[in-house]
Write a protein that holds these residues in place. Structure first.
Motif, PDB file in Angstrom:
ATOM      1  N   GLU A  47       0.821  -1.204   0.000  1.00 15.08           N
ATOM      2  CA  GLU A  47       0.000   0.000   0.000  1.00 15.08           C
ATOM      3  C   GLU A  47       0.856   1.256   0.000  1.00 15.08           C
ATOM      4  OE1 GLU A  47      -2.007   0.801   3.794  1.00 15.08           O
ATOM      5  OE2 GLU A  47      -1.129  -1.072   4.538  1.00 15.08           O
ATOM      6  N   ALA A  48       1.975   1.263   0.729  1.00 17.35           N
ATOM      7  CA  ALA A  48       2.831   2.451   0.767  1.00 17.35           C
ATOM      8  C   ALA A  48       3.435   2.732  -0.599  1.00 17.35           C
ATOM      9  CB  ALA A  48       3.934   2.260   1.807  1.00 17.35           C
ATOM     10  N   LEU A  49       3.928   1.703  -1.267  1.00 14.58           N
ATOM     11  CA  LEU A  49       4.521   1.904  -2.582  1.00 14.58           C
ATOM     12  C   LEU A  49       3.461   2.233  -3.626  1.00 14.58           C
ATOM     13  CD1 LEU A  49       7.039   1.891  -4.304  1.00 14.58           C
ATOM     14  CD2 LEU A  49       6.775  -0.570  -4.616  1.00 14.58           C
ATOM     15  N   GLY A  50       2.290   1.603  -3.536  1.00 11.03           N
ATOM     16  CA  GLY A  50       1.242   1.884  -4.512  1.00 11.03           C
ATOM     17  C   GLY A  50       0.757   3.321  -4.433  1.00 11.03           C
ATOM     18  N   VAL A  51       0.497   3.821  -3.225  1.00  9.69           N
ATOM     19  CA  VAL A  51       0.049   5.209  -3.068  1.00  9.69           C
ATOM     20  C   VAL A  51       1.138   6.180  -3.509  1.00  9.69           C
ATOM     21  CG1 VAL A  51      -0.662   6.933  -1.372  1.00  9.69           C
ATOM     22  CG2 VAL A  51      -1.594   4.618  -1.253  1.00  9.69           C
ATOM     23  N   SER A  52       2.403   5.897  -3.205  1.00 11.81           N
ATOM     24  CA  SER A  52       3.503   6.797  -3.573  1.00 11.81           C
ATOM     25  C   SER A  52       3.651   6.889  -5.086  1.00 11.81           C
ATOM     26  CB  SER A  52       4.808   6.312  -2.939  1.00 11.81           C
ATOM     27  OG  SER A  52       4.714   6.308  -1.528  1.00 11.81           O
ATOM     28  N   LEU A  53       3.572   5.753  -5.791  1.00 16.52           N
ATOM     29  CA  LEU A  53       3.708   5.777  -7.249  1.00 16.52           C
ATOM     30  C   LEU A  53       2.494   6.433  -7.914  1.00 16.52           C
ATOM     31  CD1 LEU A  53       5.269   2.260  -7.931  1.00 16.52           C
ATOM     32  CD2 LEU A  53       6.409   4.482  -7.853  1.00 16.52           C
TER      33      LEU A  53
END
Length: 654
Positions: free
Chosen positions: A536-542
């Protein structure tokens, strides 16, 4: 034998064939009253009577072909050989042409009446005094230039002294604390690191940092290094360091022996810090005066911001109960590393270990001697070796030709997209303004998540700082080109060309931003210890990065503005600050709206207990970011192609 009639004495005074000219010059210099060598201008001799020490009797050593000792030289027009002249031998008032007085004199002669001896060479103390006066003159004349500069210097002096006084009071209050020595040694190490790196970012703060200005002066590197070291002790920085060193000694010294050792230790700390700063500046003076040195100066703000954050973290940790105890492992190592070994000698003297104290002071002294030696070698290289920048410039075209079709260009796509990507990456590496923006985004994008996490205020989404700051680099893309945008405008004749231009710039930014965002997410989650939040952290950041790229392309087409190149602290030309704010704030607001569907899904999964489905946020975030970027480029391309004259006018104002 006597001189044959008609033969010039000047020929008799010349050295014989095979005689070394150096040997002849040496004998001439030793015989000259004024110490000058052969060929120096001659003056008439004072009248000399019989028996005078200045009788012109040539020496056989000075003239191999001259008469033997006791036989006077026969000048032109003298009586024939065998006829004794009446009175003493005549003395010529001036040496014949082509000879010097020393050539016809045996040994050294007394100074003539009225002549002056050569002035003695200036000693080291005199040269040092000149450099100290020069430093004071530079400071005084700099303050006379303007009232604003004088006010800034006074304010900085007051603030530095106030800061030093507060630290001094704090160190005095720690007197008797069991962990006072650990804090003192750590503070000394931090001061040393600061003195070592400051010249790389603030070389223009002291005009004497560039020793190449003194190349034409007849100074030896050793004397020059000692003089510059003494002059460097004049300033706010050395005074600040001296106050902290004195407070450190007061915090750990107990007894007269420790006080004496403390005086020596404080002096060594100040000298080592100043010598280290000078040695680093001299070793990198060619870098500091080049374009890359100016690029480092532009990054000084980032360096201060990063340093301030780390200082804030350290103060927060040390202020906690028992916080000073965490410095003990580092103090055990610093105790034997100069210059921190000098304050450590004070504690050794307290305990009666005078041998250990002497060794620790000797380590600091050896470090000072080594730094001065390094500094002297750097000065020797600067004064004896030419600047090789012109040679590099002459060979650069050949190297560029040899690298054609290799390196970075081979890894990029073919066609206009790859060309634009390579140009954007090269601008980001070479242009000072672009480099400052990229470096600030990379540095602060990692610093803020780490700081928030260490302070206990972080979470899995702190990596969005890196995505947002790097996405801002997409804004005002054409303004970064400045007036050179006309060359780009000439190559855009259709919407397709504008789309490829914008796509190449976005891909170049994504080539750096995507791996960096992944790295920041990994570091943040490693500090949190929550690896389950990685999708979730990487998905929201990208997704946020893709939205910023899309809005950046639209803002570049609708709100271009010029970026001044003559100042590192101005990001918009006069009269265009409003455009810059509208572009930035409007783009952030639109990016937040574009990411709202993914954010709403994330909140719903957390509230509904669907934690097993959170991994879907990674592919959804990647797809959402890619779609938003593609949509933004498609919408910005027609606007860019139709507004090329307006964009060029806006970005060329600076």
């Amino acid at each position: 034998m006597s001189t044959p009639p008609g033969r010039s004495p000047s020929r008799d005074a010349s050295p014989a064939i095979g005689t070394s000219p150096d040997r002849t010059a040496a004998s001439t210099a030793s015989a000259s009253p004024s110490g000058a060598g052969a060929g120096a201008p001659t003056t008439p001799d004072p009248p000399t009577g019989a028996g005078s020490p200045a009788t012109a009797r040539p020496s056989a050593a000075a003239s191999p072909t001259g008469p033997p000792p006791g036989t006077a030289a026969v000048p032109p027009g003298a009586p024939p050989e065998g006829t004794a002249p009446s009175g003493p031998a005549p003395v010529s008032p001036r040496a014949p042409s082509g000879t010097s007085r020393a050539a016809g004199t045996a040994g050294a002669t007394p100074l003539a009446a009225g002549s002056r001896p050569a002035p003695p060479a200036a000693g080291g103390a005199a040269v040092t005094a000149v450099f100290v006066r020069l430093k004071l003159s530079l400071l005084r004349n700099g303050l006379r230039q303007s009232a604003g500069r004088r006010a800034v210097w006074i304010i900085s002096l007051v603030m530095a002294l106030l800061f030093a006084a507060l630290h001094l009071l704090g160190l005095i209050a720690l007197r008797g604390n069991d962990h006072a020595e650990a804090l003192v040694l750590s503070l000394t190490a931090v001061l040393t690191v600061g003195w070592a790196v400051m010249p790389l970012f603030f070389a223009s703060g002291d005009e004497t940092l560039d020793p190449t200005r003194l190349v034409m002066l007849p100074l030896r590197p050793g004397r020059l290094a000692l003089s510059l070291l003494t002059a460097s002790l004049v300033g706010v920085g050395p005074l600040f360091t001296l106050v902290l060193a004195a407070g450190s000694v007061v915090a750990v010294a107990h007894g007269p022996a420790a006080a004496v050792v403390g005086v020596v230790a404080a002096a060594l700390v100040v000298l080592v810090c100043v010598a280290l700063s000078r040695a680093v500046a001299a070793a990198n003076v060619r870098l500091l005066t080049s374009r890359r040195g100016r690029d480092l100066a532009l990054l000084s703000g980032l360096f201060i911001a990063v340093g301030a954050q780390f200082v804030s973290l350290a103060v927060q940790r040390l202020s906690a109960p028992g916080g000073l105890r965490t410095l003990e492992p580092a103090a055990d190592v610093l105790r034997w590393l100069p210059p921190a070994s000098a304050p450590a000698a004070v504690r050794s003297a307290n305990e009666g270990a005078y041998g250990a104290a002497a060794v620790q002071l000797a380590l600091a002294g050896a470090a000072l001697a080594l730094l001065v030696w390094w500094w002297q070698r750097s000065l020797t290289g600067l004064m004896t070796s030419p600047d090789g920048s012109t040679l590099q410039a002459a060979t650069a075209p050949g190297r560029e030709r040899s690298r054609e079709g290799s390196g970075l260009a081979r890894l990029l796509p073919a066609g206009r997209t790859g060309t634009v990507m390579e140009r954007t990456l090269r601008y980001g590496w070479r242009d000072p303004k672009a480099k400052t923006g990229w470096a600030s985004a990379l540095g602060i994008g990692l610093l803020l998540p780490v700081v928030y996490t260490l302070q206990g205020n972080g979470g899995p989404y702190v990596a969005c700082w890196a995505a947002g700051l790097l996405g801002i680099q997409m804004y005002n893309q054409f303004g970064q080109d400045g007036s050179a945008f006309w060359m780009v405008a000439q190559t855009i004749s259709s919407r397709r060309d504008a789309y490829l231009e914008l796509r190449g710039r976005a891909l170049a930014l994504a080539l750096v931003a995507v791996p960096y965002v992944v790295l920041v997410v990994v570091i943040s989650l490693a500090l949190l210890g929550d690896w389950g939040a990685f999708p979730e952290a990487l998905g929201v950041s990208l997704a946020l990065l893709g939205a910023m790229l899309a809005t950046g392309a639209l803002a570049s087409a609708h709100f271009p503005y010029s970026i001044p190149q003559d100042s590192g602290f101005k990001n918009a030309a006069p009269g265009q600050a409003g455009l810059a704010w509208i572009s930035m704030l409007g783009g952030l607001a639109v990016a937040a709206v574009l990411c709202s569907p993914l954010l709403a899904l994330t909140v719903w999964l957390h509230l509904s207990g669907g934690h097993d489905w959170l991994w879907l946020l990674l592919p959804l975030g990647v797809g959402h970011g890619w779609a938003m970027t593609l949509l933004g480029l498609r919408l910005a391309a027609p606007r860019t192609a139709s507004r090329l004259p307006e964009i060029l006018t806006a970005v060329a104002k600076g």
